[in-house]
Design an enzyme around this catalytic site. Structure first.
Site, mmCIF file in Angstrom:
data_model
loop_
_atom_site.group_PDB
_atom_site.id
_atom_site.type_symbol
_atom_site.label_atom_id
_atom_site.label_comp_id
_atom_site.label_asym_id
_atom_site.label_seq_id
_atom_site.Cartn_x
_atom_site.Cartn_y
_atom_site.Cartn_z
ATOM 1 N N PHE A 136 0.855 -8.111 3.634
ATOM 2 C CA PHE A 136 1.262 -6.780 3.768
ATOM 3 C C PHE A 136 1.623 -6.604 4.757
ATOM 4 O O PHE A 136 0.571 -6.399 5.785
ATOM 5 C CB PHE A 136 0.361 -6.466 3.046
ATOM 6 C CG PHE A 136 0.514 -4.398 2.793
ATOM 7 C CD1 PHE A 136 1.541 -4.165 1.375
ATOM 8 C CD2 PHE A 136 0.515 -3.769 3.638
ATOM 9 C CE1 PHE A 136 2.167 -2.775 1.824
ATOM 10 C CE2 PHE A 136 0.691 -2.360 3.272
ATOM 11 C CZ PHE A 136 1.857 -1.578 2.809
ATOM 12 N N ASP A 139 -0.055 -9.066 13.308
ATOM 13 C CA ASP A 139 -0.017 -7.517 12.812
ATOM 14 C C ASP A 139 -1.482 -7.510 11.915
ATOM 15 O O ASP A 139 -2.365 -7.725 11.777
ATOM 16 C CB ASP A 139 0.764 -7.879 11.381
ATOM 17 C CG ASP A 139 0.118 -6.258 10.468
ATOM 18 O OD1 ASP A 139 -0.355 -5.607 11.168
ATOM 19 O OD2 ASP A 139 0.984 -6.296 9.206
ATOM 20 N N LYS A 154 -3.432 1.921 11.638
ATOM 21 C CA LYS A 154 -4.098 2.772 11.447
ATOM 22 C C LYS A 154 -5.481 3.286 12.451
ATOM 23 O O LYS A 154 -5.516 4.511 13.058
ATOM 24 C CB LYS A 154 -5.131 1.585 10.310
ATOM 25 C CG LYS A 154 -4.107 1.240 9.392
ATOM 26 C CD LYS A 154 -5.342 0.571 8.416
ATOM 27 C CE LYS A 154 -4.034 1.263 7.082
ATOM 28 N NZ LYS A 154 -3.185 -0.247 6.944
HETATM 29 C C1 LIG Z 1 -1.636 -0.337 6.141
HETATM 30 C C2 LIG Z 1 -0.534 -1.646 6.616
HETATM 31 C C3 LIG Z 1 0.625 -1.875 7.116
HETATM 32 C C4 LIG Z 1 0.788 -0.394 6.675
HETATM 33 O O1 LIG Z 1 0.872 0.432 7.505
HETATM 34 P P1 LIG Z 1 1.968 2.165 7.363
HETATM 35 O O2 LIG Z 1 1.207 2.512 8.227
HETATM 36 O O3 LIG Z 1 0.822 1.984 5.636
HETATM 37 O O4 LIG Z 1 2.579 1.778 7.175
HETATM 38 C C5 LIG Z 1 1.382 -3.275 7.758
HETATM 39 N N1 LIG Z 1 0.214 -3.604 7.781
HETATM 40 C C6 LIG Z 1 -1.051 -4.194 7.940
HETATM 41 C C7 LIG Z 1 -1.615 -5.098 7.581
HETATM 42 C C8 LIG Z 1 -1.822 -2.994 6.891
HETATM 43 O O5 LIG Z 1 -2.963 -2.883 6.662
#
Ligand SMILES: *Cc1c(COP(=O)(O)O)cnc(C)c1O
Length: 400
Positions: free
Chosen positions: A143, A227, A256
């Site tokens: 994701f 990521d 985050k």
């Molecule tokens: C939450 C998340 C995203 C997306 O971040 P947003 O601030 O919601 O756009 C991308 N990659 C990972 C691994 C995430 O946990």
């Protein structure tokens, strides 16, 4: 048995009805309406108290209403909230310097400030395009966000399907070394991975995978992009989860937890990746503004000062042992690291456990039908862990 929360919630019900009328249909009507927080606790519109073991999905690193963050935001708001990106501010510079230091990006480290995870991923996708190579390899079930570039690299077909056609060149492969070896070639711009797949259910990479991915990308001249939006900022018991394996990627994607709740993201690069963007090739009106970067710098400073990275490691170990020690027949395993844990369940009852927990005043979440995700604030101590274990044991019992 701890008492269940009152079921009469008139204030919350009224607010949810208003939400249902105005919110875009893409958002489900929420279970709760929160009005205030302190430490690891939040209160809903009817005054019910909840222990927050999700922390806004791994966002509220310092918990709620932490003075270090409250003061930084209040002081910065009174001084200077925003200026254009034709100029800069001390906060933006300090934020970038701190990220370069904490990631270990070194002397070649550079930072692009973004406003969210997806925006930071968009920057990473554009960075990959700058190699001149067409292919970006990502992983099934991964994701990376909901904007079009981030969606294209997200490995969940159901999320992508309504919005096709996708960005060309994005591929999704199974998360194993044979698949990665087979996919690699000199036309690969980047391999984009999550050290622990949070949204997939807190799924760690296979043993040795990260190191092998580093070797393969280096051999083929491709970028390794981590990521760390969910795993970064101390959550897994190291500043960044790639550090557990001693791997330095070419780029880190962050958001985050670095802002503690203030919307902020970042793309951090090192080495040759730091020279891929040339003047004018990327930018954002809000990105790097002093309110967001001042807040994030204060959050990261407090994580350093209070050794919350060490706390995440120790408390994570305690939580894992505590959960396994409950001896619940429903619990098959505890995955993850530090304070990003996935409790594997014996049946498809995760949502029932979440609902039972909510009735008892505990917030957890179900990233899939067989997993409970725990991502509490990094500040938790003995009292929060003890209360969590009591409430969680009762929720498991009630759901089985
Ligand atoms: C939450 C998340 C995203 C997306 O971040 P947003 O601030 O919601 O756009 C991308 N990659 C990972 C691994 C995430 O946990």
């Amino acid at each position: 048995m701890s008492p269940l929360l009152p079921e009469q919630t008139p204030e919350s019900d009224a607010l949810r009805a208003r939400f249902a009328r105005v919110a875009m249909r893409s958002a489900p009507v929420p279970q709760a309406v929160f009005v205030r927080g302190e430490g690891a606790y939040v209160w809903d519109a009817d005054g019910r108290r909840f222990l927050d073991f999700l922390a806004g999905i791994a966002v509220n690193s310092l918990g709620h209403a932490h003075p270090a963050l409250v003061d930084a935001v209040a002081e910065q708001a009174a001084r200077l909230i925003h200026v254009s990106n034709y100029v800069t501010t001390p906060q933006g510079i300090a934020f970038a310097e701190r990220l370069v230091r904490l990631t270990g990006a070194g002397e070649t480290g550079r930072v692009y400030p973004a406003n969210s995870g997806a925006e930071a991923i968009e920057a990473a996708v554009k960075l990959a395009r700058r190699t001149g190579r067409p292919r970006i390899i990502a992983f099934e079930n991964g994701f990376h966000g909901r904007t079009m570039g981030a969606l294209a690299v997200t490995g969940k077909p159901a999320l992508r399907a309504p919005f096709e056609p996708m960005l060309p060149g994005a591929e999704h492969i199974p998360t194993n070394l044979a698949a990665l070896e087979a996919a690699m070639g000199d036309d690969v711009a980047a391999v984009l991975l999550e050290p622990i797949k949070g949204e997939a259910g807190v799924m760690p990479l296979p043993e040795g995978f990260l190191t092998a991915a580093r070797e393969l990308t280096t051999r083929h001249g491709a970028l390794l992009i981590a990521d760390e939006i969910q795993t970064g900022a101390g959550r897994t018991g190291d500043w960044f989860a790639t550090q557990h394996e001693g791997v330095i990627p070419d780029a880190w994607v962050l958001a985050k937890g670095i802002g503690g709740g203030v919307p902020v993201g970042a793309l951090v690069t090192t080495g040759a990746a730091s020279d891929l963007f040339t003047l004018g090739q990327h930018g954002s009106t809000f990105g790097g503004n002093p309110l967001a970067t001042g807040a994030a710098d204060a959050v990261l400073a407090e994580i350093e000062r209070a050794d919350l990275v060490g706390n995440a490691r120790r408390r994570g170990d305690e939580l894992r042992a505590g959960i396994l020690g409950l001896g619940s027949p429903l619990v098959t395993e505890v995955r993850g690291r530090g304070l990003l844990l996935g409790v594997g369940l014996a049946g498809e009852v995760a949502q029932r456990v979440v609902d039972e927990a909510m009735r008892r005043g505990l917030i957890v979440n179900a990233p899939n039908a067989t997993t409970i995700r725990l991502a509490p604030p990094l500040i938790i101590g003995d009292a929060e862990i003890a209360e969590f274990l009591t409430l969680f044991a009762e929720s498991l019992e009630a759901a089985s």
